[in-house]
Design a protein around this motif. Sequence first.
Motif, PDB file in Angstrom:
ATOM      1  N   PRO A 208       4.161   6.024  -2.908  1.00  0.00           N
ATOM      2  CA  PRO A 208       5.305   5.116  -2.774  1.00  0.00           C
ATOM      3  C   PRO A 208       6.609   5.890  -2.707  1.00  0.00           C
ATOM      4  CG  PRO A 208       4.513   5.139  -5.038  1.00  0.00           C
ATOM      5  CD  PRO A 208       3.531   5.942  -4.234  1.00  0.00           C
ATOM      6  N   PRO A 209       7.636   5.317  -2.111  1.00  0.00           N
ATOM      7  CA  PRO A 209       8.946   5.965  -2.104  1.00  0.00           C
ATOM      8  C   PRO A 209       9.410   6.234  -3.538  1.00  0.00           C
ATOM      9  CG  PRO A 209       8.945   4.013  -0.699  1.00  0.00           C
ATOM     10  CD  PRO A 209       7.667   3.995  -1.462  1.00  0.00           C
ATOM     11  N   PRO A 210       9.966   7.413  -3.803  1.00  0.00           N
ATOM     12  CA  PRO A 210      10.382   7.726  -5.176  1.00  0.00           C
ATOM     13  C   PRO A 210      11.333   6.687  -5.767  1.00  0.00           C
ATOM     14  CG  PRO A 210      10.467   9.692  -3.813  1.00  0.00           C
ATOM     15  CD  PRO A 210      10.176   8.548  -2.891  1.00  0.00           C
ATOM     16  N   GLY A 211      12.254   6.186  -4.940  1.00  0.00           N
ATOM     17  CA  GLY A 211      13.204   5.211  -5.462  1.00  0.00           C
ATOM     18  C   GLY A 211      12.535   3.931  -5.923  1.00  0.00           C
ATOM     19  N   LEU A 212      11.509   3.493  -5.202  1.00  0.00           N
ATOM     20  CA  LEU A 212      10.787   2.283  -5.584  1.00  0.00           C
ATOM     21  C   LEU A 212       9.849   2.561  -6.756  1.00  0.00           C
ATOM     22  CD1 LEU A 212      10.201  -0.689  -5.061  1.00  0.00           C
ATOM     23  CD2 LEU A 212       8.534   0.011  -3.332  1.00  0.00           C
TER      24      LEU A 212
ATOM     25  N   ALA B 141       4.828  -8.743   0.634  1.00  0.00           N
ATOM     26  CA  ALA B 141       3.908  -7.933   1.423  1.00  0.00           C
ATOM     27  C   ALA B 141       4.553  -6.592   1.801  1.00  0.00           C
ATOM     28  CB  ALA B 141       3.481  -8.688   2.674  1.00  0.00           C
ATOM     29  N   GLU B 142       5.851  -6.613   2.091  1.00  0.00           N
ATOM     30  CA  GLU B 142       6.561  -5.376   2.425  1.00  0.00           C
ATOM     31  C   GLU B 142       6.557  -4.415   1.236  1.00  0.00           C
ATOM     32  OE1 GLU B 142       8.093  -4.582   5.284  1.00  0.00           O
ATOM     33  OE2 GLU B 142       8.171  -6.472   6.392  1.00  0.00           O
ATOM     34  N   LEU B 143       6.853  -4.931   0.046  1.00  0.00           N
ATOM     35  CA  LEU B 143       6.871  -4.095  -1.148  1.00  0.00           C
ATOM     36  C   LEU B 143       5.489  -3.541  -1.454  1.00  0.00           C
ATOM     37  CD1 LEU B 143       9.202  -6.295  -3.377  1.00  0.00           C
ATOM     38  CD2 LEU B 143       9.711  -3.990  -2.567  1.00  0.00           C
ATOM     39  N   ALA B 144       4.463  -4.397  -1.312  1.00  0.00           N
ATOM     40  CA  ALA B 144       3.092  -3.938  -1.558  1.00  0.00           C
ATOM     41  C   ALA B 144       2.710  -2.835  -0.584  1.00  0.00           C
ATOM     42  CB  ALA B 144       2.125  -5.119  -1.448  1.00  0.00           C
ATOM     43  N   GLY B 145       3.115  -2.954   0.668  1.00  0.00           N
ATOM     44  CA  GLY B 145       2.819  -1.925   1.654  1.00  0.00           C
ATOM     45  C   GLY B 145       3.489  -0.605   1.324  1.00  0.00           C
ATOM     46  N   LEU B 146       4.721  -0.658   0.840  1.00  0.00           N
ATOM     47  CA  LEU B 146       5.415   0.568   0.449  1.00  0.00           C
ATOM     48  C   LEU B 146       4.724   1.247  -0.723  1.00  0.00           C
ATOM     49  CD1 LEU B 146       9.134  -0.640   0.680  1.00  0.00           C
ATOM     50  CD2 LEU B 146       8.039   1.068   2.143  1.00  0.00           C
ATOM     51  N   MET B 147       4.248   0.455  -1.670  1.00  0.00           N
ATOM     52  CA  MET B 147       3.580   1.035  -2.833  1.00  0.00           C
ATOM     53  C   MET B 147       2.224   1.634  -2.476  1.00  0.00           C
ATOM     54  SD  MET B 147       5.614   0.869  -5.364  1.00  0.00           S
ATOM     55  CE  MET B 147       4.495   1.284  -6.724  1.00  0.00           C
ATOM     56  N   ARG B 148       1.627   1.199  -1.356  1.00  0.00           N
ATOM     57  CA  ARG B 148       0.290   1.692  -0.965  1.00  0.00           C
ATOM     58  C   ARG B 148       0.352   2.759   0.128  1.00  0.00           C
ATOM     59  NH1 ARG B 148      -1.107  -4.009  -0.995  1.00  0.00           N
ATOM     60  NH2 ARG B 148      -0.960  -3.959   1.282  1.00  0.00           N
ATOM     61  N   ARG B 149       1.512   3.301   0.429  1.00  0.00           N
ATOM     62  CA  ARG B 149       1.604   4.295   1.486  1.00  0.00           C
ATOM     63  C   ARG B 149       0.698   5.490   1.189  1.00  0.00           C
ATOM     64  NH1 ARG B 149       7.837   5.446   2.993  1.00  0.00           N
ATOM     65  NH2 ARG B 149       7.540   6.800   1.183  1.00  0.00           N
ATOM     66  N   PRO B 150       0.015   6.025   2.206  1.00  0.00           N
ATOM     67  CA  PRO B 150      -0.896   7.154   1.973  1.00  0.00           C
ATOM     68  C   PRO B 150      -0.221   8.336   1.286  1.00  0.00           C
ATOM     69  CG  PRO B 150      -1.176   6.289   4.193  1.00  0.00           C
ATOM     70  CD  PRO B 150       0.008   5.583   3.610  1.00  0.00           C
ATOM     71  N   GLU B 151       1.039   8.565   1.620  1.00  0.00           N
ATOM     72  CA  GLU B 151       1.751   9.695   1.017  1.00  0.00           C
ATOM     73  C   GLU B 151       2.340   9.360  -0.344  1.00  0.00           C
ATOM     74  OE1 GLU B 151       4.797   7.753   3.831  1.00  0.00           O
ATOM     75  OE2 GLU B 151       2.630   7.876   3.532  1.00  0.00           O
TER      76      GLU B 151
ATOM     77  N   GLY C 119      11.036   4.292   6.800  1.00  0.00           N
ATOM     78  CA  GLY C 119       9.618   4.222   7.105  1.00  0.00           C
ATOM     79  C   GLY C 119       9.123   5.491   7.782  1.00  0.00           C
ATOM     80  N   ALA C 120       7.844   5.498   8.112  1.00  0.00           N
ATOM     81  CA  ALA C 120       7.245   6.669   8.756  1.00  0.00           C
ATOM     82  C   ALA C 120       7.905   6.995  10.083  1.00  0.00           C
ATOM     83  CB  ALA C 120       5.750   6.431   8.951  1.00  0.00           C
ATOM     84  N   ASP C 121       8.467   5.977  10.726  1.00  0.00           N
ATOM     85  CA  ASP C 121       9.146   6.190  12.013  1.00  0.00           C
ATOM     86  C   ASP C 121      10.601   6.598  11.849  1.00  0.00           C
ATOM     87  OD1 ASP C 121      10.161   3.857  11.039  1.00  0.00           O
ATOM     88  OD2 ASP C 121       9.727   2.648  12.818  1.00  0.00           O
TER      89      ASP C 121
END
Length: 241
Positions: free
Chosen positions: A175-179, A163-173, A222-224
Amino acid sequence: MSGTARSVDAWDGFWRAAPEDRETVFWDAAPGQVAADHLPHFAPHFAERLPLVDVGCGNGTQTAYLARHHDGPVLGIDLSEEAVARARRAAGPAGPGFRQSDAADPAAAAALHEELGDCHVYLRGVLHQAPPPERAALAAGLATLLGARGRGFVTEPSEAAKAELAGLMRRPEGPPPGLASVFEHGISPGALPEGELPALFAAAGLSVLDDGTRPFATTERGADGAAVALPSIWLVIGRRG
């Protein structure tokens, strides 16, 4: 890392394209967040002075730390020649040894055991990226390397990490470039279902001697601004008595 010719090509392509800078690859967190955090959990089990093999060493970040804190020879092995070349450049001539080798290949594992004897093994985040048929082969390879006296420290993202990985891939901005780079090269990070990790090693004739949970550190934030860590489990494995 272990796998077929397709896996080798994927990992070589990934490491060829990855920036040389430390802490740019998704899982390449600083040793103070990774191997140093693991050390108290495996050091009591690695008390016998045996060689230590970092299986799936990648660019050698954790291998170099292990070499400074292990009383014995340390060798990093990886499926990818590109990763091994990068690890050698980073470590320099005074660093630990690195070589291309596939621990899931029975002949390669047997040859390494013949050369080094019983070994301790460090394995971080390798099995969850291997296709299911290759996981059993890698577990068997580790059993060969450990022999009768060696102990292994294994840590992998737990099922909750999906779920954590899926959330990173769906970030509005985005996914993180590294992922994103991992997926772009045909590598599919995931997580192991509960109970699969102990079962893999039991099938290879190994017992779980200790276990627990720790955050799986990554290089992303993360965003924070807080560092992103995935839920993970760890095991110490070996043959009893």
